[in-house]
Design an enzyme around this catalytic site. Structure first.
Site, PDB file in Angstrom:
ATOM      1  CB  ALA A 170      -0.946  -0.001   1.198  1.00 37.55           C
ATOM      2  CB  ALA A 171       4.414   1.954  -0.553  1.00 35.56           C
ATOM      3  N   GLY A 172       2.246   3.053  -2.456  1.00 34.17           N
ATOM      4  CA  GLY A 172       1.814   4.048  -3.433  1.00 34.17           C
ATOM      5  C   GLY A 172       0.462   4.644  -3.089  1.00 34.17           C
ATOM      6  CG  ASP A 173      -2.984   2.312  -3.190  1.00 37.42           C
ATOM      7  OD1 ASP A 173      -2.896   2.858  -4.299  1.00 37.42           O
ATOM      8  OD2 ASP A 173      -3.276   1.115  -3.025  1.00 37.42           O
TER       9      ASP A 173
END
Length: 306
Positions: free
Chosen positions: A251-254
């Site tokens: 979920a880093a990009g989100d």
């Protein structure tokens, strides 16, 4: 403070760790099975809400146990789910995630995420949004609905943030509806033909994206940090990544996108918003799971003050 309105996907994530991804036709042993709430849209909404923004989710789940769990999870984070549809025609979306060596590979079955039409999405925006709000969307819902919502949000006077992931061919006029384009290096290469590896290639990619019609551009590059081009000045700012040990990048990009939206809703300029988003993403990669890894505002403020 403006609201953040997210139109996007909700998935139940089934995530498993292994020493390496299996080869074609191969079966290997895994470990640490994690089942948790995900979907790019829901993840971004949760990130925005946990980081202080009043947030509304537009999307759809199936009339099943996963759908009830995902909807309840959003509500528990204080997200307005009035515009979340429970669909009888399709099951809740599923994401199968293989975690290996600090990275991940994901397969998505969209299910109910493709139920909402362009008319549905625009009608939900009419009910939920006001001029000055921040609109966020991605590409895990039906493309025609996503494009219609993006255009309608822009016409309504919302600031539009577009995360064009997963990458796919897009009609040329899509980019002109985008105030802030946020994408990673792989997606950037898919849309521009330029892999942003250093200052020179970042600048080249930014020029291509601006030429397509996008407004400001943010390119995230993992451990290499991120780069921001403000549409007003054309100046490119490099934001270094924080040095951390990555456990799960799911979920880093989100988290980055949701944090960016929350900061813009709070009145930050784009460069400051990207600094906050970088710190939030660094916190997310240090924990397993999608929404389970997304930090709170208190955690972010502590990290920024450290």
């Amino acid at each position: 403070m403006s609201r953040v309105i997210v139109f996007g996907s909700l998935n139940m994530d089934l995530s498993i760790a292994c020493d390496r991804p299996p080869l074609a036709g191969e079966t290997i042993m895994g470990r640490d099975l994690v089942m948790g709430a995900g979907g790019k849209g829901a993840n971004q909404a949760v990130a925005a809400a946990r980081l202080g923004a009043r947030t509304c989710m537009i999307g759809a789940v199936g009339a099943d146990a996963f759908g009830r769990e995902l909807s309840g999870g959003l509500s528990s984070d204080g997200i307005d789910t009035t515009e979340l549809v429970c669909a009888d025609a399709a099951p809740t979306g599923i994401a199968l995630i293989v975690r290996s060596e600090g990275d991940n590979r994901i397969i998505v079955e969209p299910g109910a995420n493709h139920v909402l039409t362009a008319e549905d999405a625009c009608a939900a925006l009419d009910r939920a949004a006001q001029p000055g709000d921040i609109f966020v969307t991605q590409l895990e819902c039906a493309l025609d609905a996503t494009r219609a919502a993006l255009a309608h949000a822009r016409d309504m006077g919302l600031t539009t943030i577009f995360n064009p992931a997963p990458a796919c061919p897009l009609p040329d006029d899509t980019w002109g509806y985008v105030d802030v384009l946020c994408l990673n290096e792989t997606e950037c290469a898919a849309y521009t033909g330029v892999l942003p590896e250093d200052g020179e290639t970042v600048a080249q990619a930014m020029e291509v994206l601006a030429g397509l019609g996008a407004g400001s551009v943010v390119i995230t590059r993992g451990a290499a940090g991120s780069d921001v081009r403000d549409a007003r000045s054309g100046t490119i700012h490099h934001i270094p990544a924080r040095t951390v040990k990555a456990l799960d990048t799911t979920a880093a990009g989100d988290t980055y996108v949701g944090s960016l939206a929350a900061a813009l809703a709070d009145g930050c300029d784009l460069a400051d918003a990207a600094h906050r988003a970088t710190a939030a993403a660094a916190l997310a990669v240090q924990a397993a799971g999608a929404q389970a890894s997304i930090p709170t505002l208190a955690q972010l403020e502590a990290a920024l003050g450290a």
